[in-house]
Enzyme design. Structure first.
Site, PDB file in Angstrom:
ATOM      1  N   PRO A   9     -18.597 -17.970 -29.145  1.00  0.00           N
ATOM      2  CA  PRO A   9     -19.911 -18.308 -29.169  1.00  0.00           C
ATOM      3  C   PRO A   9     -20.369 -19.871 -29.031  1.00  0.00           C
ATOM      4  O   PRO A   9     -19.359 -20.747 -29.510  1.00  0.00           O
ATOM      5  CB  PRO A   9     -20.654 -18.114 -30.739  1.00  0.00           C
ATOM      6  N   ASN A  10     -21.109 -20.445 -28.264  1.00  0.00           N
ATOM      7  CA  ASN A  10     -21.692 -21.784 -28.305  1.00  0.00           C
ATOM      8  C   ASN A  10     -21.061 -22.345 -27.245  1.00  0.00           C
ATOM      9  O   ASN A  10     -21.280 -23.666 -26.748  1.00  0.00           O
ATOM     10  CB  ASN A  10     -21.719 -22.355 -29.474  1.00  0.00           C
ATOM     11  N   ARG A  17     -23.306 -29.635 -25.715  1.00  0.00           N
ATOM     12  CA  ARG A  17     -23.096 -29.375 -26.994  1.00  0.00           C
ATOM     13  C   ARG A  17     -22.276 -30.332 -27.506  1.00  0.00           C
ATOM     14  O   ARG A  17     -20.985 -30.693 -27.310  1.00  0.00           O
ATOM     15  CB  ARG A  17     -22.501 -28.050 -27.165  1.00  0.00           C
ATOM     16  N   TYR A  22     -16.898 -32.226 -27.981  1.00  0.00           N
ATOM     17  CA  TYR A  22     -16.410 -31.344 -26.979  1.00  0.00           C
ATOM     18  C   TYR A  22     -16.660 -31.867 -25.564  1.00  0.00           C
ATOM     19  O   TYR A  22     -15.965 -31.185 -24.690  1.00  0.00           O
ATOM     20  CB  TYR A  22     -17.226 -29.989 -27.098  1.00  0.00           C
ATOM     21  N   ASN A  71     -10.524 -18.790 -26.846  1.00  0.00           N
ATOM     22  CA  ASN A  71     -10.915 -19.541 -27.592  1.00  0.00           C
ATOM     23  C   ASN A  71     -12.194 -19.113 -28.295  1.00  0.00           C
ATOM     24  O   ASN A  71     -13.439 -18.781 -27.926  1.00  0.00           O
ATOM     25  CB  ASN A  71     -11.811 -20.803 -27.041  1.00  0.00           C
ATOM     26  N   ALA A  74     -16.219 -20.152 -33.351  1.00  0.00           N
ATOM     27  CA  ALA A  74     -16.529 -19.951 -34.742  1.00  0.00           C
ATOM     28  C   ALA A  74     -15.919 -18.716 -35.438  1.00  0.00           C
ATOM     29  O   ALA A  74     -15.804 -18.820 -36.616  1.00  0.00           O
ATOM     30  CB  ALA A  74     -18.258 -20.360 -35.032  1.00  0.00           C
ATOM     31  N   GLU A  95      -4.425 -18.787 -28.520  1.00  0.00           N
ATOM     32  CA  GLU A  95      -5.496 -19.498 -29.362  1.00  0.00           C
ATOM     33  C   GLU A  95      -5.502 -20.665 -28.788  1.00  0.00           C
ATOM     34  O   GLU A  95      -4.780 -21.472 -28.791  1.00  0.00           O
ATOM     35  CB  GLU A  95      -5.316 -19.103 -30.600  1.00  0.00           C
ATOM     36  N   HIS A  97      -8.028 -24.446 -28.739  1.00  0.00           N
ATOM     37  CA  HIS A  97      -9.253 -25.061 -29.278  1.00  0.00           C
ATOM     38  C   HIS A  97      -9.564 -26.338 -28.701  1.00  0.00           C
ATOM     39  O   HIS A  97      -8.456 -27.144 -28.362  1.00  0.00           O
ATOM     40  CB  HIS A  97      -9.164 -25.239 -30.701  1.00  0.00           C
ATOM     41  N   ARG A 104     -10.856 -31.222 -39.084  1.00  0.00           N
ATOM     42  CA  ARG A 104     -12.337 -31.272 -39.271  1.00  0.00           C
ATOM     43  C   ARG A 104     -12.770 -30.554 -40.671  1.00  0.00           C
ATOM     44  O   ARG A 104     -12.031 -30.776 -41.488  1.00  0.00           O
ATOM     45  CB  ARG A 104     -13.109 -30.560 -38.146  1.00  0.00           C
TER      46      ARG A 104
HETATM   47  C1  DQA Z   1     -13.749 -24.687 -31.603  1.00  0.00           C
HETATM   48  C2  DQA Z   1     -13.327 -25.189 -32.958  1.00  0.00           C
HETATM   49  C3  DQA Z   1     -14.278 -24.241 -33.789  1.00  0.00           C
HETATM   50  O1  DQA Z   1     -14.001 -24.585 -35.084  1.00  0.00           O
HETATM   51  C4  DQA Z   1     -15.755 -24.299 -33.420  1.00  0.00           C
HETATM   52  O2  DQA Z   1     -16.460 -23.305 -34.189  1.00  0.00           O
HETATM   53  C5  DQA Z   1     -16.148 -24.149 -31.940  1.00  0.00           C
HETATM   54  C6  DQA Z   1     -15.132 -24.632 -30.992  1.00  0.00           C
HETATM   55  C7  DQA Z   1     -12.930 -25.776 -30.425  1.00  0.00           C
HETATM   56  O3  DQA Z   1     -12.641 -25.300 -29.344  1.00  0.00           O
HETATM   57  O4  DQA Z   1     -12.648 -26.766 -30.741  1.00  0.00           O
HETATM   58  O5  DQA Z   1     -17.057 -23.690 -31.524  1.00  0.00           O
HETATM   59  O6  DQA Z   1     -13.119 -23.563 -31.332  1.00  0.00           O
END
Ligand code: DQA
Length: 137
Positions: A9-10, A17, A22, A71, A74, A95, A97, A104
């Site tokens: 998501p997002n 964003r 990011y 990835n 959240a 995984e 990020h 964070r």
């Molecule tokens: C994320 C880190 C997560 O905590 C966050 O909710 C994201 C992006 C990252 O790529 O840094 O949406 O996965």
């Protein structure tokens, strides 16, 4: 090797964003660069904001692809369903990020996925995806 990148998501909003966290590049333009950088890999890309759609995709590809770069955004911090899907499949999952969740907010420090994936790469910006692909090469 067939490798799929799955974004949660997002992450469709990359470029717009929170660019201070990011970055300012869209994933689509980064993906194009990756495809050129890794001609030896057959890459595919999927993004969804919906947890169930991510589970469906992991199940769909998880018995045929050589690797999944995930990835889960959240859902990393909330989803038992995605962790169970990873456990259920054969393909290795990395995984990734963009940011370093451990640097964070405390709610980002726990990952349901880390215990069930092959490895984790975090904190290198979009380079985290590149490093994950390199690990398959
Ligand atoms: C994320 C880190 C997560 O905590 C966050 O909710 C994201 C992006 C990252 O790529 O840094 O949406 O996965």
């Amino acid at each position: 090797m067939n490798i799929i990148i799955i974004n949660g998501p997002n992450l469709n909003l990359l470029g717009k964003r929170e660019p201070e966290i990011y970055g300012s590049q869209t994933f689509e333009s980064f993906y194009e660069t990756l495809s050129q950088e890794f001609p030896q890999l057959t890459l595919d890309y999927f993004q969804s904001n919906a947890e169930g759609a991510l589970v469906d995709k992991i199940q769909e590809v998880g018995f045929s692809v050589d690797g999944i770069v995930l990835n889960a955004a959240a859902y990393t911090h909330t989803s038992v369903a995605i962790a169970d899907a990873i456990k259920a499949i054969d393909s290795p999952v990395i995984e990734v990020h963009i940011s370093n969740p451990h640097a964070r907010e405390p709610f980002r420090h726990h990952s349901y996925l880390s215990p069930v994936v092959k490895g984790c790469i975090a904190g290198f910006g979009l380079n985290s995806y590149r490093l994950a692909l390199q690990s398959f090469v």
